[in-house]
Motif scaffolding. Sequence first.
Motif, mmCIF file in Angstrom:
data_model
loop_
_atom_site.group_PDB
_atom_site.id
_atom_site.type_symbol
_atom_site.label_atom_id
_atom_site.label_comp_id
_atom_site.label_asym_id
_atom_site.label_seq_id
_atom_site.Cartn_x
_atom_site.Cartn_y
_atom_site.Cartn_z
ATOM 1 N N ILE A 54 33.829 -5.332 24.474
ATOM 2 C CA ILE A 54 32.763 -4.391 24.108
ATOM 3 C C ILE A 54 32.567 -3.376 25.226
ATOM 4 C CG2 ILE A 54 30.276 -4.173 23.658
ATOM 5 C CD1 ILE A 54 30.487 -6.950 22.255
ATOM 6 N N ARG A 55 32.576 -3.830 26.473
ATOM 7 C CA ARG A 55 32.434 -2.919 27.618
ATOM 8 C C ARG A 55 33.576 -1.901 27.647
ATOM 9 N NH1 ARG A 55 31.789 -6.913 32.066
ATOM 10 N NH2 ARG A 55 31.238 -8.049 30.368
ATOM 11 N N TRP A 56 34.803 -2.371 27.397
ATOM 12 C CA TRP A 56 35.954 -1.452 27.376
ATOM 13 C C TRP A 56 35.744 -0.361 26.330
ATOM 14 C CZ3 TRP A 56 40.194 -5.785 27.127
ATOM 15 C CH2 TRP A 56 40.416 -6.308 28.406
ATOM 16 N N LEU A 67 39.057 1.520 25.741
ATOM 17 C CA LEU A 67 39.708 1.027 24.528
ATOM 18 C C LEU A 67 39.072 1.768 23.360
ATOM 19 C CD1 LEU A 67 41.463 -0.968 22.904
ATOM 20 C CD2 LEU A 67 39.631 -2.651 23.154
ATOM 21 N N ASP A 68 39.907 2.396 22.547
ATOM 22 C CA ASP A 68 39.394 3.185 21.426
ATOM 23 C C ASP A 68 39.027 2.254 20.274
ATOM 24 O OD1 ASP A 68 38.662 5.373 19.964
ATOM 25 O OD2 ASP A 68 40.697 5.968 19.440
ATOM 26 N N ILE A 121 48.322 0.403 21.985
ATOM 27 C CA ILE A 121 48.295 1.437 23.028
ATOM 28 C C ILE A 121 47.622 0.886 24.291
ATOM 29 C CG2 ILE A 121 47.248 3.651 23.669
ATOM 30 C CD1 ILE A 121 47.709 4.497 20.693
ATOM 31 N N PHE A 122 46.492 0.220 24.109
ATOM 32 C CA PHE A 122 45.756 -0.348 25.237
ATOM 33 C C PHE A 122 46.597 -1.402 25.959
ATOM 34 C CE2 PHE A 122 42.916 -3.536 27.064
ATOM 35 C CZ PHE A 122 42.063 -2.753 27.827
ATOM 36 N N LEU A 123 47.222 -2.300 25.195
ATOM 37 C CA LEU A 123 48.036 -3.354 25.800
ATOM 38 C C LEU A 123 49.185 -2.761 26.604
ATOM 39 C CD1 LEU A 123 48.188 -5.906 22.828
ATOM 40 C CD2 LEU A 123 46.776 -6.053 24.897
#
Length: 70
Positions: free
Chosen positions: A27-29, A35-36, A55-57
């Motif tokens: 949630i913070r990301w 993180l989109d 994409i994030f990974l």
Amino acid sequence: MVSFVAVKTFTTGEVAKFTGVNFRTVIRWIERGELDGYKLPGRGDHRVSHNNLLIFLNKHEIPIAEELVI
């Protein structure tokens, strides 16, 4: 005529499992824009699309679980 494309989405709990962190971290990301993701109307639960998770990974060099590969 309107057409829709089904997009696989994940809960913060599912993303947490794939990244090895607590769901609150996910949630913070999202809230920090790292993180989109997006909030659902009503309860405000967050969701992350399959593509945005990949994409994030990749960006953070986190191994991609086999179940995420399509």
